[in-house]
Design an enzyme around this catalytic site. Structure first.
Site, PDB file in Angstrom:
ATOM      1  N   LYS A  17       0.823  -1.219   0.000  1.00  0.00           N
ATOM      2  CA  LYS A  17       0.000   0.000   0.000  1.00  0.00           C
ATOM      3  C   LYS A  17       0.852   1.261   0.000  1.00  0.00           C
ATOM      4  CE  LYS A  17      -3.722  -2.063   2.615  1.00  0.00           C
ATOM      5  NZ  LYS A  17      -4.057  -2.374   3.970  1.00  0.00           N
ATOM      6  N   ASP A 179      17.347  -3.272  -1.749  1.00  0.00           N
ATOM      7  CA  ASP A 179      17.830  -2.470  -0.630  1.00  0.00           C
ATOM      8  C   ASP A 179      17.452  -1.056  -1.058  1.00  0.00           C
ATOM      9  OD1 ASP A 179      19.458  -0.668   0.900  1.00  0.00           O
ATOM     10  OD2 ASP A 179      20.627  -2.408   1.532  1.00  0.00           O
ATOM     11  N   HIS A 180      16.399  -0.506  -0.445  1.00  0.00           N
ATOM     12  CA  HIS A 180      15.838   0.719  -1.042  1.00  0.00           C
ATOM     13  C   HIS A 180      16.811   1.900  -0.993  1.00  0.00           C
ATOM     14  CE1 HIS A 180      14.620   1.445   3.155  1.00  0.00           C
ATOM     15  NE2 HIS A 180      14.695   2.718   2.850  1.00  0.00           N
ATOM     16  N   HIS A 241      21.791  -1.505   4.696  1.00  0.00           N
ATOM     17  CA  HIS A 241      21.813  -0.140   4.156  1.00  0.00           C
ATOM     18  C   HIS A 241      23.148   0.571   4.392  1.00  0.00           C
ATOM     19  CE1 HIS A 241      17.645  -0.911   3.705  1.00  0.00           C
ATOM     20  NE2 HIS A 241      17.311  -0.694   4.962  1.00  0.00           N
TER      21      HIS A 241
END
Ligand code: NAD
Length: 497
Positions: A17, A179-180, A241
């Site tokens: 979402k 891995d944003h 990250h």
């Protein structure tokens, strides 16, 4: 762009979402989705296609970065969406799913290219991959790709086991590990921007004295107690990250030839990272946990008083580390990394500190979030904040694509088969290898757990880690009131531009 079917496991979940639907919508608006595109959302609950589409529409209204105002555009976008009930453990559900997908592929007359996006807890990854394989979902005559979210394992052994299982259904070339941080425009363009900043300021990379990478959050554990109390800052942020940021930065400096493959260079960095021994982890690592304190003018409870966290929890909510890359260029340059929850300000920032030239101290600052940009700052040595002599900061670059969400870039890359900004297994494995002695030291209590007040910059031991080498963390405004420090936009607030 080749036609594709996007098979979304966890279609009713939070990540879908908040991130996946808004990113897909933006790609649709920007005409970056395949012209023949089908999405099958999967969940355990019975839902009609209409209810599913209207739930997706609601998430676009709530989370989309561009205003959702043209009903026709939304309607066109949602035409691609279908819903199907599936319980990840029920093999017969996969057989039915195969039928649904094949029917849609036939209807649209498209090649069976299938992207399986697992937006579900990691405990389901192995089962889903195995069922995709056994049901024939993965044996069609087109490409197949598997997109998975972190965490990739819990430690070195579990990560290897998970990877082995995934490899029984998908080759490494077919696995896209998100891995944003790698999808952020500033991270992707960092090398190019840094090099132009360096030449503009006549700075030489061999004059770098130290590097600091901080990812500070003001939020606490929120509703994620069940996950976070088993992960801690080290698994939630550091192993993935933070080490990815370190790799991305050090492959760019002193100079990278554009033709060299990112993945190969990143592996080289991880291989040259000086390994730790669990017995001397405490010389290089500071482990912290937040206590009660004040954030943005309000009182907040300590970690062990948070709902769902045991009073005796020893989990880490903060880590600071001193690392050394053992190659001829970096060997004398300490690299400091820290990340934690309930810190004074929310910021992700890299500071490259130069050796002093007389009384002058030069810094190159890469802001990754919440603002983006590369800045050069010159100050009198040691004076980062003074009412008399303000350091001068100038913005050198900003990314053209600031504001673009990482998921837009990464989903698009996965659809076109570009793995450049995904975590390769070798990097993941090397990261776990490096982190494992720290996990062992934590488990065996060889490293003390320091409690820091919420709203601070972490335990003072994290300051001492740098002071030993003659450095300090830049931009820790310890004497500034909490309200001021959390205003967010520190460069407009603190500095001349
Ligand atoms: P969530 O709990 O909100 O959603 C999980 C989804 O899985 C739901 O749609 C649920 O119906 C489905 N599901 C659960 N059990 C199932 C079963 N037996 N069969 C079929 N479906 C089942 O979780 P989330 O926050 O959306 O996270 C999904 C994944 O993304 C996790 O791996 C998480 O670690 C990762 N992740 C999430 C975020 C985030 O911002 N939410 C950020 C980074 C990574």
């Amino acid at each position: 762009m080749e036609p594709a079917t996007f098979v979304l496991f966890g279609a009713t979940g939070d990540l879908a979402k908040r991130k996946i639907y808004p990113a897909l919508f933006q790609l649709f608006v920007d005409q970056k989705l395949p012209s023949s595109f089908s999405l099958i959302g999967l969940g355990r609950r019975e839902l009609s296609h209409e209810t599913f589409r209207s739930n997706v529409e609601q998430s676009l209204i709530t989370f989309s970065r561009s205003e959702v105002k043209d009903a026709d555009v939304v309607k066109k976008f949602l035409r691609a969406f279908r819903y199907h009930v599936l319980d990840v453990d029920r093999k017969e559900d996969y057989t039915k799913l195969l039928q649904v997908i094949e029917e849609r592929e036939e209807e649209l007359n498209i090649t069976p290219n299938r992207m399986f996006y697992l937006s579900v807890g990691p405990e389901f990854f192995e089962t889903i991959a195995a069922n995709i394989h056994e049901s024939g979902l993965g044996s069609a005559n087109g490409w197949k790709r598997l997109v998975i979210e972190k965490p990739f394992g819990h430690d070195l052994v579990s990560a290897r086991k998970l990877n082995h299982k995934l490899n029984q259904a998908f080759d490494e070339a077919e696995i896209y590990r998100i891995d944003h941080y790698l999808g952020k425009p500033m991270v992707q363009q960092m090398g190019q921007l840094l090099h132009s900043a360096l030449s503009e300021q006549d700075l030489r990379t061999r004059d770098i004295a130290s590097i600091q990478i901080s990812a500070n959050e003001t939020l606490g554990v929120e509703e994620r107690a069940g996950y976070y109390d088993h992960a801690g800052a080290i698994r939630d942020m550091f192993q993935n990250h933070m080490l990815q940021l370190l790799m991305m930065l050090t492959i760019e400096l002193p100079n990278r030839s554009a033709v060299e493959e990112v993945g190969k260079l990143k592996r080289k960095v991880m291989k040259t990272l000086k390994p730790l021994n669990k017995m001397d982890v405490s010389h290089h690592i500071v482990r912290g946990q937040y206590g009660a304190g004040e954030i943005k003018g309000g009182q907040v409870v300590g970690y062990t008083d948070e709902p769902g966290i045991a009073l005796e929890s020893q989990n880490d909510t903060f880590i600071a580390a001193r690392l050394q890359v053992n190659d001829p260029f970096w060997k004398d340059t300490p690299i400091y990394i820290r990340t934690g929850k309930r810190l004074k300000e929310k910021v992700t920032r890299i500071v490259i500190e130069y050796k002093s030239r007389g009384p002058l101290k030069d810094l190159l600052i890469v802001e990754i979030g919440p603002n983006e940009g590369i800045f050069f700052q010159r100050s009198q040595s040691g004076q980062e904040r003074s009412d008399i002599e303000m350091p001068v900061r100038s913005q050198l670059s900003f990314t053209k694509e600031g504001g673009k969400d990482a998921y837009e870039t990464l989903i698009h890359d996965a659809l076109i088969g570009d793995k450049t900004y995904f975590a390769h297994w070798d990097e993941v494995e090397l990261s776990w290898e490096w982190v494992q002695p720290i996990l062992d030291a934590y488990r065996e209590n060889l490293t003390p757990l320091h409690i820091y007040p919420a709203g601070s910059y972490g335990p003072h031991e994290a300051d001492e880690l740098l002071e030993r080498d003659g450095f300090h963390w830049w931009f820790d405004f310890k004497n500034v009131s909490n309200n001021d420090a959390t205003k967010g936009d520190i460069h407009t607030y603190e500095y001349n531009t």
